[in-house]
Design a protein around this motif. Structure first.
Motif: not given
Length: 349
Positions: A122-151
């Motif tokens: 969630y920290a990575i997710f929120r951090g990425l949303l702070g720099i990415l455009p406020p779109t639904r695609r950004s949410v998906t990209v941020a979700a992918f990255t946060g999940a990837l690094l959490s494991v």
């Protein structure tokens, strides 16, 4: 990454239990701010969905498999506090009913698989949303990255716990190299499942995705060569209902656990493989619930493997959704009581 009994000594297991209990207590309070009349039942569904998908081990390397941890998915869909509770409910059901994850190691599992994955993702997710455009695609990209690094973060957290309280004498450097290495691969599967699920829900009901709130862009129309905001249509009757989403999600979880799980990889998961290869499992203990009628995700006395595993999966989804929904409705009710009390106090003042 379910840690069994015997991997971690008693003092560290107790300490991890205290950490987990504290995290759950904080999350119970924090979840009051995240849950409302729509999201409370969905939180129970998220827990059941995570339970179902965790039965679907996928191959990641020779002789090794992985499965969803679910912290990132839960945090993004229903919020970080509620996310910790979702994963905790799943781990509790798995440990008590299915002998998956040691009971003395429950605190370790909640801390590693629940708290660490939720906080990191969630920290990575929120951090990425702070720099990415406020779109639904950004949410998906941020979700992918946060999940990837959490494991791999969870794998590193387990290694830290092992370094402090491991019951076998295996060099920590070997453990962390093996654990993080294999769980980077598992993280790719975690990220794909998380992004696909979040993207699917956003496509249907973006208002139900906690991590997407406030990011919905207004529809634009081109008028005389210029882009203008389109008129906001009136809400359709029943648009705020979550019944369709809830039913669809529950049916999906039942199908995954009751049927698709039969085709999951039978190879040991990342922790099991590393433990066997490095000798971490030398002092593993038999699970206290080893004689449970549902142990090892099969129904006792049902001879057909497909039917036995399918029934166990369906029962697991049912129990998890009932337990989770009950807990989250109780938290929601407590929030309502607190708001009512605050309103009454202000009125009286």
């Amino acid at each position: 990454m379910h840690v069994p009994d015997g991997f971690i000594n008693a003092p560290v297991s107790v300490a991890a239990g205290v950490v987990a209990a504290t995290a759950v207590a904080v999350s119970l309070r924090g979840a009051r701010r995240e849950l409302d009349e729509r999201t409370a039942p969905l939180a129970g569904l998220v827990a059941a969905f995570i339970f179902a998908v965790q039965m679907l081990n996928f191959p990641v390397a020779a002789g090794t498999s992985g499965h969803l941890l679910g912290g990132a998915l839960a945090a993004i869909l229903v919020g970080p506090y509620t996310g910790v509770l979702c994963v905790s409910v799943v781990l509790l059901m798995q440990g008590i009913l299915f002998a998956d994850g040691g009971l003395t190691a429950l605190g370790v599992n909640i801390t590693v698989m629940g708290v660490v994955t939720v906080v990191v993702s969630y920290a990575i997710f929120r951090g990425l949303l702070g720099i990415l455009p406020p779109t639904r695609r950004s949410v998906t990209v941020a979700a992918f990255t946060g999940a990837l690094l959490s494991v791999p973060a969870a794998a590193a957290a387990f290694t830290l716990v092992y370094a402090v309280g491991g019951t076998t004498d295996v060099p920590v450097a070997k453990v962390i190299t093996a654990m993080v290495g294999v769980h980077v691969l598992i993280g790719i599967g975690e990220a794909a499942i998380t992004a696909a699920t979040v993207g699917a829900v956003i496509a249907v009901r973006p208002d139900l995705v906690h991590g997407a709130r406030g990011l919905t862009s207004a529809l634009k129309l081109r008028v005389d060569g210029a882009l203008v905001d389109a008129p906001v249509p009136a809400a359709a009757p029943g648009a705020g209902s979550t019944k369709k989403v809830w039913v669809t999600g529950l049916v999906t979880a039942l199908v995954l656990a009751g049927f698709v799980s039969f085709y999951a990889s039978a190879n040991p998961d990342g922790l099991e493989k590393v433990a066997a290869d490095k000798g971490i499992d030398e002092k593993v203990e038999e699970h206290a619930a080893a004689n449970s009628p549902l142990a090892d995700y099969s129904v006792k006395d049902v001879g057909d493997a497909r039917l036995s595993g399918g029934l166990a999966g369906v029962i697991g989804v049912g129990v998890t959704v009932v337990a989770g929904t009950g807990i989250f409705w109780a938290v929601r009710r407590r929030r309502t009581e607190d708001l009512t009390a605050a309103s009454t106090s202000v009125s009286a003042g």
